[in-house]
Every structure is written in structure tokens, then in C-alpha cells.
Enzyme design. Sequence first.
Site, short mmCIF file in Angstrom:
data_model
loop_
_atom_site.label_atom_id
_atom_site.label_comp_id
_atom_site.label_asym_id
_atom_site.label_seq_id
_atom_site.Cartn_x
_atom_site.Cartn_y
_atom_site.Cartn_z
N PHE A 1 0.66 -1.34 -0.11
CA PHE A 1 0.16 -0.18 0.04
C PHE A 1 0.97 1.21 -0.25
O PHE A 1 0.22 2.34 -0.14
CB PHE A 1 -1.10 -0.13 1.02
CG PHE A 1 -0.37 -0.16 2.51
CD1 PHE A 1 -0.13 1.07 3.26
CD2 PHE A 1 -0.16 -1.33 3.12
CE1 PHE A 1 0.69 0.80 4.49
CE2 PHE A 1 0.55 -1.55 4.50
CZ PHE A 1 0.71 -0.33 5.08
N ARG B 1 -3.51 10.60 20.09
CA ARG B 1 -3.91 9.48 19.45
C ARG B 1 -5.47 8.92 19.95
O ARG B 1 -6.18 8.39 19.08
CB ARG B 1 -3.06 8.34 20.01
CG ARG B 1 -1.50 8.51 19.46
CD ARG B 1 -1.43 8.27 17.89
NE ARG B 1 -1.74 7.06 17.57
CZ ARG B 1 -1.92 6.90 16.07
NH1 ARG B 1 -1.27 7.70 15.31
NH2 ARG B 1 -2.05 5.50 15.65
N THR C 1 -7.72 3.88 13.44
CA THR C 1 -7.07 4.20 12.22
C THR C 1 -8.30 3.95 11.06
O THR C 1 -8.51 4.81 10.10
CB THR C 1 -5.88 3.34 11.87
OG1 THR C 1 -4.78 3.38 12.66
CG2 THR C 1 -5.30 3.64 10.62
N ARG D 1 -11.74 10.63 13.83
CA ARG D 1 -12.12 9.54 12.89
C ARG D 1 -13.51 9.07 12.87
O ARG D 1 -14.15 8.51 11.87
CB ARG D 1 -11.03 8.40 12.76
CG ARG D 1 -9.73 8.94 12.23
CD ARG D 1 -8.48 7.87 12.24
NE ARG D 1 -7.37 8.18 11.81
CZ ARG D 1 -6.16 7.87 12.39
NH1 ARG D 1 -6.11 7.17 13.08
NH2 ARG D 1 -5.07 8.38 11.80
N HIS E 1 -3.70 12.29 10.58
CA HIS E 1 -2.30 11.52 10.91
C HIS E 1 -1.81 12.19 12.37
O HIS E 1 -1.80 13.35 12.33
CB HIS E 1 -1.13 11.54 9.79
CG HIS E 1 0.02 11.02 10.36
ND1 HIS E 1 0.43 9.58 10.39
CD2 HIS E 1 1.16 11.67 10.93
CE1 HIS E 1 1.50 9.60 10.81
NE2 HIS E 1 1.92 10.72 11.23
N GLU F 1 9.21 12.83 12.76
CA GLU F 1 8.42 13.66 11.92
C GLU F 1 8.35 15.08 11.94
O GLU F 1 8.06 15.88 10.89
CB GLU F 1 6.94 13.11 12.35
CG GLU F 1 6.60 11.72 11.78
CD GLU F 1 5.38 11.16 12.05
OE1 GLU F 1 4.97 10.27 11.17
OE2 GLU F 1 4.56 11.66 12.91
#
Length: 154
Positions: free
Chosen positions: A60, A88, A94, A105, A118, A131
Amino acid sequence: MTETERTFVMVKPDGVQRGLVSDILDRFENRGLKIVGAKFMRLDRELAEAHYAEHEDKEFFEGLVDFITSGPVFAMVLDGQDATRQVRRMMGATDPAEAEPGTIRGDFGLDLGRNVIHGSDHEDEGANAREIELFFDDDELVDWDKIDGSWLYE
């Protein structure tokens, strides 16, 4: 005052296109997290591949890179007590189909490949620093004191 930490968060192209940046940012600020860096940007392929490097060998990977470079994103660094774990939990699972209502989400995500947001992984201690460094120069991060800090933390 309790020690705080910084965490990287990005509203993905689907969240930007759907006009969700302000709603998502409101949730973090209402929680008490402090913005120390933010930028509206479009990722080039090199940055996208570096960002998703851990998935390079997975089938992916190309789809991830293609999607994240398909439109603008809103990248930010948030600061707060246990910020990574808080973000989180606020994001939810996810897969939006498994995310609890009330999470970002769960409320806004429609599809695993279009899950709006993200955030750095709290179980990977190096993820945040890596990051943040990928997306922000040191001079783009602002240290400041929130006037309500003493009301948020002991």
C-alpha cells in the site's frame, strides 16, 4: 507545572478538502493542547516517501504516497502533557469503521484510506522527533506560555 511534550499531527488532503481543519484544530485547543507550529502545505513526493518510509516495503506504500501528495495538508506541532497519547485517543482507530463516535475519525472519517488525520505514534518514541524534524525547521516552532496553563495542569 508538569512536563509537557510535543507531538506531530497532520490533517490529510481529504480533511482539508472537506473543510475540517478548523473543526479538528478546535478539538485540540479545547482539550488544552497548545499549537507551537503550523503550516498549510503540499507535500512533494520526496517528503511523502520519507514520511511513510516505515511502509516502503508494503503493497500500500505507493497508494499512501499518491494520496498524501494529491492535495494540501495542514501540518502542526502540538504541545501538552502526554500530548502524543492524548492526540492518538482523540483521533480514534485508524479504520474509521472501528473508531468510536466522538473521536475525529469516528465523527469525520469515512474510509480506511481516507481517514482525515495522521498523528505520531505514542508507542514509537522516535516518531515524534523524526516527523517534527521532517516537516518543521527549529525556527518554525514557537515557545510560548498559554495564559490558562496553570488551570490545565497541577
